[in-house]
Scaffold this motif. Structure first.
Motif, PDB file in Angstrom:
ATOM      1  N   UNK C   1     -81.967 -40.829  83.613  1.00 28.20           N
ATOM      2  CA  UNK C   1     -81.129 -40.809  84.823  1.00 28.20           C
ATOM      3  C   UNK C   1     -79.823 -41.519  84.518  1.00 28.20           C
ATOM      4  N   UNK C   2     -78.983 -41.639  85.505  1.00 30.46           N
ATOM      5  CA  UNK C   2     -77.638 -42.114  85.210  1.00 30.46           C
ATOM      6  C   UNK C   2     -77.647 -43.486  84.579  1.00 30.46           C
ATOM      7  N   UNK C  41     -87.599 -39.841  78.747  1.00 29.51           N
ATOM      8  CA  UNK C  41     -87.395 -40.044  80.179  1.00 29.51           C
ATOM      9  C   UNK C  41     -86.240 -39.195  80.621  1.00 29.51           C
ATOM     10  N   UNK C  42     -85.095 -39.838  80.724  1.00 29.74           N
ATOM     11  CA  UNK C  42     -83.909 -39.088  81.085  1.00 29.74           C
ATOM     12  C   UNK C  42     -83.956 -38.648  82.532  1.00 29.74           C
ATOM     13  N   UNK C  43     -83.046 -37.766  82.809  1.00 28.00           N
ATOM     14  CA  UNK C  43     -82.812 -37.353  84.169  1.00 28.00           C
ATOM     15  C   UNK C  43     -83.999 -36.629  84.769  1.00 28.00           C
ATOM     16  N   UNK C  47     -86.168 -37.750  88.081  1.00 25.93           N
ATOM     17  CA  UNK C  47     -86.295 -36.891  89.269  1.00 25.93           C
ATOM     18  C   UNK C  47     -87.749 -36.729  89.677  1.00 25.93           C
ATOM     19  N   UNK C  80     -85.539 -45.722  88.235  1.00 24.29           N
ATOM     20  CA  UNK C  80     -84.263 -45.149  87.806  1.00 24.29           C
ATOM     21  C   UNK C  80     -83.553 -44.423  88.947  1.00 24.29           C
ATOM     22  N   UNK C  82     -80.306 -44.759  91.601  1.00 24.33           N
ATOM     23  CA  UNK C  82     -79.080 -45.534  91.818  1.00 24.33           C
ATOM     24  C   UNK C  82     -79.226 -46.437  93.052  1.00 24.33           C
ATOM     25  N   UNK C  85     -77.899 -45.235  96.445  1.00 27.78           N
ATOM     26  CA  UNK C  85     -78.726 -44.208  97.078  1.00 27.78           C
ATOM     27  C   UNK C  85     -79.968 -44.820  97.709  1.00 27.78           C
TER      28      UNK C  85
END
Lengths: 288, 537, 610
Positions: C1-2, C41-43, C47, C80, C82, C85
């Motif tokens: 994620x970001x 992991x990552x975006x 999600x 993860x 933001x 949000x």
């Protein structure tokens, strides 16, 4: 295997738009169809470089068979759809959206067309009551750094800045809608100042703001000094110098000085979005 | 695009708008990997981060290649028809088993396997890189090792596939296109090709030296040998940007004549005999720039240059006239461009008018009815292949030249911050709320071992010099790795300690791998420093 | 994620960290092994885990009594998300607070229309005088024993405190509940033991915490039968039964299920909408507290029928007793092999995740509910596309109300013909109604479709002594007022539709001539103002302006001066709002206006009546 993608042949669907039978590409929105057919349609939260969020409801139209009006910006056309864009119901709703907004938000710096539409629909926000006696979003302006100014009494909550900061462009998510109902507002976490937040100062939120709630500090200062004059400003498109991506910059100049930088929203590289260097790097030269 | 490999690039910081497009691809389902010694911002967006040891990119690429071959995931038709040297390459990478590659690179074998299989089986895939690949003494080999992967899998020359080097400046590509290279004339035509030279000599009515010139590294060597005595620097700041700045400054000092044409009074300009103040390319000049995707776009003057500064075309025109060539006249940017089209076939179809109307066109664009080319090397998919087939390269993994030792046990790599640019000449003057200044980032483990805390001033030494820096501690940094930007030479003259090794093939310096040590300062020293830094800031 | 950035100055406390980690532990950690130079992991992974945000926020609120900056940062780090949000999500819900708590216990007192009639405002004053930390709340779904109190506690389970046997909650009752940590026991239904009951048959009769007793009283026979029938046949039966949604929209359940089942090859979801928040509604609570296994069984039948492997039970956060009972029922069913990888030996997987809301009426709107489960603000989505194809996580979803689902058990067990033998042809089966206000025996009543409004008021013991019927609020705040002339109205879908009213969620709230209707209508307007999500302009500003008009009327403004504005506000909210909240926000007000309820009282005020 060597061919570049050619445009997929578009299927056309037939719809009735204000009594005229027209054929428009499948997958287009009602708004696309209206624009194609030269039917002017007001929008506030829609932008060509953002995913439609359809929250302002000023673009609503009447679709036969639908109990309520539908947002033209996001509803795809369907074969046989019968659409009225100027019915009594449509006019009433559009006028009321403007009246509701203008009675609660300072609209003086909104895009010119907003005022033209308000006049067109005969909006009379003053009938909601005296400003001092009804709920408004009046609040002090936020100036927390040398680049941005956030003036939320001009915020119509169109979500554009949130989209540009988040999913639709910058993916930083420094701001989001917080609170609920009339108290909903754009905020960092716990309302920390922008320099303390995740903000990376790409300026993309400012680039999409339709009402002047978000401005560059340079513009804000010039407005305070009474020297901001859009009528004498020129816009020149050029290429940013800070990396090899080739972002187009629109340099807004007044009296031979750069006063603001934007990017064309239809540019294939930027889609209107920039980074901090492209957006503010020019100040190096203005100050030297 | 079904897969994307971000290899040695922190595009999130250095190419933010390009990375918007990558994120869209990831969100649309593309698999993604980042190969970088650090878990960068870019890495956090991708499915996997592979944290290799600095300078082991070729090893990793060879390991990935071997796994693709061993697993039978090669595009055999493409290899047979469009490449050369495959058999030799297979034998060459044979020792690079997953286990061996893991040992050399520090990346777990399962992750290497996942990258190999994911990349090879994706219908379309791209590898993007920047200076993490090229700023090594093996920079060119590094690039070739990545090309091997594309050739094995046929991920080149097709829509959605390819090899994507991201350019650092808005017109690096254009500069090369125009012939600002020691071995090429405009449009990448070889200087040493007699036919090419004849064409240019006819068009330009002059004689062109028949030998390749020097690249930047060779120029400094020539200065050392006193063969190069006068230098005309346009828009470059070698006194700050060379890897071994001490050496570079010494060389510039001893020139007979140094002319600097720049927008800024850079450190190099301050050393010059003559300074020619230039207009800003992007805001004060007319012309074109060519981006990383070979898109030629118009630059336009929006404001007049300050003081005596002038558009560079005008400066060069006048120089030509002063040198006695009256034939130049005073051509405009448009006239220059239209002449260029007559000698550079790949620009032949890009009329000035088209550039204005279409916004941007990607070369090659040979004729006016040609739409431009979104990607290159499509010819490799023609059967039979027209022209030269693409060769596999057997490239050895060679570790950084500045080796780690007991004396210099830490690996320093240089990185970029989002809001700053290169040596800071163009970015230090605007007020960025996110600028944190320069700090040497070290891992938690190393900080503890050294007994340093965040914010502490320390002495950082390499085999070339020593500077004082402020410590930062980064949670996710690998043990033994340090990094810093180099945007603030006034605060920390980082290039005094970076490696002086260069890639002999490209002349690019090995900025990405220096061996350093960190020493604590005693208290008096620290206090004095704090005062000085405070006063300077 | 970001590349997330965390701004909190103070770190989370150990208690906060533990609470968050425990709340999300079932869903596995993100694979982060920095030491091994590999992070998976990552975006995409971030999600996948975003839906854990709401449980994490609940954990923080429970652990610390507020969503502290440090705690929020911790949740954001592990998930993860933001922080801005997550803050936007946290501030969407009334049960989450953003200042350090004034006390360990926050006492939410319902001051909504039903409780207001019986002394809620006085109770609030008394509690405040007694030094308690009190918040006025919209309807808490306890209208049959008004006024209602919910105690939100730090570090301990929440409590429901209500009146018993027609008495009124006193400050002392609240104090006793807090000391003992025990909620007021559930009341049974007035019709207890009536052999005609289908949906309420076990309530008050069978121990709601015992799977054994549930099975002994016929429980899980429907699941067995439906496994034998197969999904298509179950859907065919449900379709043939004529069962329609009980949440208010009355969409045919079988058709909805068929639509989802037809989306083969895509992951599908079954969602139970137990976010019962319509003022005056408490019927689903009665089932969930009194017969929780029936809902778990019904969800299982539905899930298997449509081919879903995951069920989601979204229940409003103000129902602590129901949440506890349902959690227990789900665990017991899972242990008994009635949920999980092989449901009741069918070889099919189905499990249920319980998610509790956090104080937002709008989350009862189906698409807002999806967003809430997914870890986003509970803002409704524009439709189309519809949940059948693009529901939870953008995947095909059948979403049904509690009462609707429980009906399915009767359909499967008795067959569609027997099911439809009661009720009317177009409204087959039975219906639950929530009687409150000026009746002798307020409560949840189950009747065959066809009973009239008058029948139901009689069933509830008629009007309280000395009361004369003034008006009935039918269908809840989103419904409309009807007068005494409607007592003969059969409460069927067809008859109410013809009369231009709606059954809504089955609310029948009775007002007599002494009740202040301008104040009641203003409270309804205030409810919509408070509960608007704020997303679209017509509702966000329209509900505010509507309430402002009613306040002006209450202060003696002339109705005729405001009528045009009220008309226009009604028009834009009804026509241009995104969802049903805005579209119905003017309904009750309009009906009150049409019935003269506003004018008459306004005159009364002018005459010095208040």
């Amino acid at each position: 295997m060597n061919d570049t993608p050619v445009a997929v042949p578009t299927t056309l669907v037939e719809i009735t738009l204000d009594g005229e039978a027209v054929r428009v590409p499948k997958g287009s929105t009602i708004l696309d169809a209206c624009r194609r057919e030269g039917i002017d349609t007001p929008t506030l939260c829609w932008a060509e470089n953002l995913t439609p969020v359809n929250v302002c409801r000023v673009c609503v139209v009447e679709v036969e068979g639908s109990r309520v009006l539908v947002p033209s910006c996001s509803r795809p056309v369907e074969d046989g759809m019968v659409i009225a864009t100027d019915s009594e119901r449509v006019r009433t709703s559009r006028r009321m959206v403007y009246e509701l907004l203008a009675s609660s938000v300072e609209m003086d710096r909104a895009d010119r067309e907003v005022h033209e539409w308000m006049e067109h629909y005969g909006a009379r926000p003053e009938r909601m009551g005296k400003r001092s006696e009804i709920a408004t979003v009046a609040q002090p302006v936020k100036v927390q750094d040398d680049l941005y100014v956030r003036d939320y009494e001009r915020c119509i909550l169109c979500y554009k800045c949130v989209e540009a900061c988040g999913d639709d462009a910058q993916q930083t998510f420094a701001i989001a809608t917080a609170g609920r109902g009339f108290d909903a507002h754009i905020s960092t976490e716990h309302d920390v100042t922008l320099p303390d937040s995740a903000c990376v100062y790409c300026g993309n939120c400012i680039g999409v703001c339709p009402t002047g709630a978000l401005t560059f500090k340079t513009e804000h200062d010039m407005r305070l000094a009474g020297t901001w004059d859009e009528d004498i400003q020129e816009v020149t498109t050029t290429v940013c110098s800070f990396c090899g991506v080739g972002c187009n910059l629109e340099l807004h100049t007044q009296d031979d000085r750069i006063v603001k930088v934007t990017s064309p929203s239809d540019h294939s590289v930027t889609h209107g979005h920039l980074c901090i260097k492209g957006r503010f790097g020019w100040q190096q030269h203005a100050h030297s | 695009m079904d897969a994307v490999v971000m290899w040695g690039t922190n595009a999130r910081n250095a190419h933010p708008i390009f990375f918007h497009h990558v994120i869209k691809g990831i969100d649309n389902g593309a698999r993604s990997w980042t190969i970088d010694p650090r878990r960068t911002s870019t890495a956090k967006f991708t499915d996997s981060w592979l944290g290799l040891n600095v300078g082991t990119d070729i090893g990793l690429a060879n390991g990935v290649a071997r796994e693709i071959i061993a697993a039978g995931l090669t595009d055999d038709e493409f290899i047979r028809n469009a490449t050369t040297g495959y058999e030799e390459f297979v034998a060459f990478v044979e020792p690079w088993t997953l286990e061996h590659t893991a040992e050399v690179t520090g990346v777990p074998a399962e992750a290497i396997r996942d990258l190999a299989h994911g990349y090879a089986t994706a219908p379309t895939a791209q590898i993007c890189w920047t200076l993490g690949i090229t700023e090594h003494h093996t920079g060119v080999d590094n690039v070739q090792s990545l090309c091997n992967l594309a050739l094995l899998t046929g991920h080149v020359g097709r829509w959605g596939s390819g090899l994507v080097p991201l350019r650092g400046q808005n017109n690096v590509q254009g500069g090369g296109d125009m012939g600002a290279l020691p071995n090429k004339l405009t449009g990448f035509q070889d200087v040493e090709d007699d036919e090419v030279r004849a064409k240019f000599e006819a068009a330009w009515d002059c004689e062109i030296p028949p030998k390749n010139g020097w690249n930047l590294t060779q120029m400094f060597e020539a200065m050392e040998r006193d063969e190069l005595k006068a230098v005309y620097v346009i828009g470059e700041n070698p006194a700050d940007s060379e890897a071994d700045v001490k050496h570079a400054r010494a060389m510039l000092e001893k020139l007979d004549m140094l002319v600097v044409q720049d927008v800024f009074m850079t450190r190099t300009a301050k050393m010059a005999d003559v300074v020619l103040p230039a207009a800003l390319g992007w805001a004060e000049s007319d012309g074109t720039a060519t981006n990383s995707e070979r898109r030629v776009q118009r630059m336009r003057a929006a404001v007049p240059p300050p003081g005596q500064a002038r558009q560079e075309i005008g400066i060069i025109n006048d120089l030509a006239a002063l040198m006695g060539d009256d034939a130049w006249g005073n051509p405009t940017a448009e006239e220059f461009w239209e002449e260029l089209r007559t000698v550079s076939p790949m620009h032949g179809g890009m009329s000035w008018e088209r550039l204005e109307a279409e916004g941007g066109i990607q070369w090659p664009c040979p004729t006016e009815d040609h739409p431009g080319s979104p990607f290159l090397h499509g010819r490799l998919w023609e059967r039979p292949v027209q022209g030269r087939r693409a060769p596999f390269s057997c490239v050895e993994d060679r570790p950084p030249l500045d080796v780690l030792s007991e004396e210099f046990p830490l690996r320093l790599t240089t990185v970029r911050a989002l809001d700053s640019y290169n040596t800071g000449v163009q970015t230090s003057g605007y007020s960025s709320p996110i600028r944190s200044g320069e700090a040497l980032q070290v891992s938690v483990v190393d900080a503890a071992a050294l007994g340093v805390v965040a914010g502490e001033r320390v002495l950082v030494s390499s085999r070339r010099g020593a500077i004082r820096m402020t410590i930062g501690i980064e949670l996710e940094l690998a043990v033994g790795l340090c990094h810093t930007t180099f945007h603030f030479p006034e605060l920390a003259d980082v290039n005094q300690i970076t490696s002086d090794a260069v890639d002999p093939k490209s002349g690019t310096a090995e900025f990405k791998a220096a061996a350093i040590r960190i020493d604590r300062l005693d208290e008096d020293d620290r206090a004095e420093l704090d005062e000085r830094v405070g006063a300077g800031a | 994620m970001p590349d997330l950035y965390f701004s909190a100055v103070d770190e989370a406390t150990d208690a906060e960290k533990m609470a968050v980690d425990e709340a999300i532990s079932d869903w596995g950690p993100v694979t982060i092994r920095v030491s091994e130079r590999l992070v998976t992991g990552g975006r995409a992974r971030a999600r996948e885990r975003r839906h854990l945000l709401l449980p994490a926020l609940h954990a923080l609120q429970r652990a610390a009594g507020w969503i502290s900056p440090g705690g929020l940062d911790h949740a954001c780090r592990v998930l993860e998300v933001p922080p801005a949000e997550a803050y936007g999500v946290a501030t969407f819900y009334h049960l989450f607070t953003h200042e350090p708590p004034a006390a360990d216990d926050t006492i939410h007192v319902c001051d909504d229309i039903a409780c207001r009639l019986v002394g809620a405002l006085g109770l609030i004053d008394d509690l405040r005088t007694g030094g308690h930390n009190v918040k006025a709340s919209p309807c808490l779904g306890q209208c049959e024993r008004a006024p209602a109190v919910m105690v939100q506690r730090m570090g301990r389970p929440d409590l429901t405190v209500t009146a018993t046997d027609g008495g009124t909650v006193r400050v002392a009752d609240v104090a006793v509940a807090i000391d003992s940590g025990v909620s007021t026991p559930s009341v049974t239904v007035p019709q207890e033991g009536d052999p005609g009951l289908r949906l309420l048959a076990r309530v008050g009769v069978v121990d709601p915490t015992s799977l054994e007793e549930y099975r002994a009283s016929g429980g899980y026979q429907a699941l067995e039968a439906s496994v034998a029938l197969g999904g298509d046949q179950v859907i065919a039966e449900v379709t043939a039964s004529g069962l329609s949604g009980r949440g208010g929209a009355a969409f045919p359940t079988g058709i909805k299920w068929r639509g989802v089942a037809d989306q083969e090859g895509r992951p599908r979801h079954l969602v139970c909408n137990a976010d019962e928040s319509e003022p005056g509604t408490f019927k689903d609570r009665v089932i969930m507290e009194g017969d929780p296994f029936s809902l778990v069984e019904a969800m299982t039948v539905a899930g298997l029928a449509i081919g879903a492997e995951q069920g989601w039970l979204y229940i409003r956060g103000e129902y602590p007793v129901a949440i506890e009972r349902l959690s227990g029922a789900i665990s017991a069913a899972r242990s008994a092999g009635l949920l999980g990888d092989d449901v009741a030996g069918s070889g099919r997987r189905f499990d249920i995740s319980l998610r509790s809301g956090a104080g937002a009426y709008i989350c009862g709107e189906e698409t807002a509910l999806f967003n809430s489960v997914e870890g986003f603000r509970g803002e409704p989505r524009n439709k189309p596309p519809f949940p059948t194809t693009h529901g939870l996580f953008g995947e095909p979803t059948a979403i049904n109300n509690v009462e609707t689902l429980v009906n399915v058990l009767s359909v499967v067990l008795a067959g569609s013909a027997a099911y439809a033998a009661v009720g009317t042809e177009r409204s087959p089966g039975t219906k639950l109604f929530c009687l409150s206000g000026r009746v002798n025996r307020p409560g949840t009543y189950e009747v065959e479709f066809g009973a009239t409004l008058g029948d139901l008021i009689d069933l509830a013991g008629g009007l309280t002594d000395g009361s004369r019927l003034r008006t009935v609020l039918l269908g809840g705040a989103a419904g409309s007022f009807v007068g005494p002339e409607s007592l003969d109205l059969p409460l069927t879908l067809e008859a109410t539709r013809e009369a231009g009213v709606s059954l809504g969620s089955g609310v029948i709230m009775v007002f007599d001539e002494s009740d202040d209707m301008v104040e009641t209508v203003r409270r309804i307007a205030e409810f919509f103002r408070d509960e608007s999500c704020g997303q679209c302009v017509p509702c966000r500003v329209g509900t505010v302006r509507q309430e402002e008009v009613l306040v002006r009327l209450g202060r003696g403004a002339v109705l005729d001066d405001e009528r045009e504005l009220l008309d226009d506000l009604a028009a834009v909210m009804k026509d241009a709002s995104i969802c049903g909240l805005g579209q119905t926000a003017s309904g009750a007000v309009r009906s009150a206006l049409d019935m003269g309820l506003l004018a008459v009282i306004a005159e009364g005020i002018e005459g010095g009546g208040q």
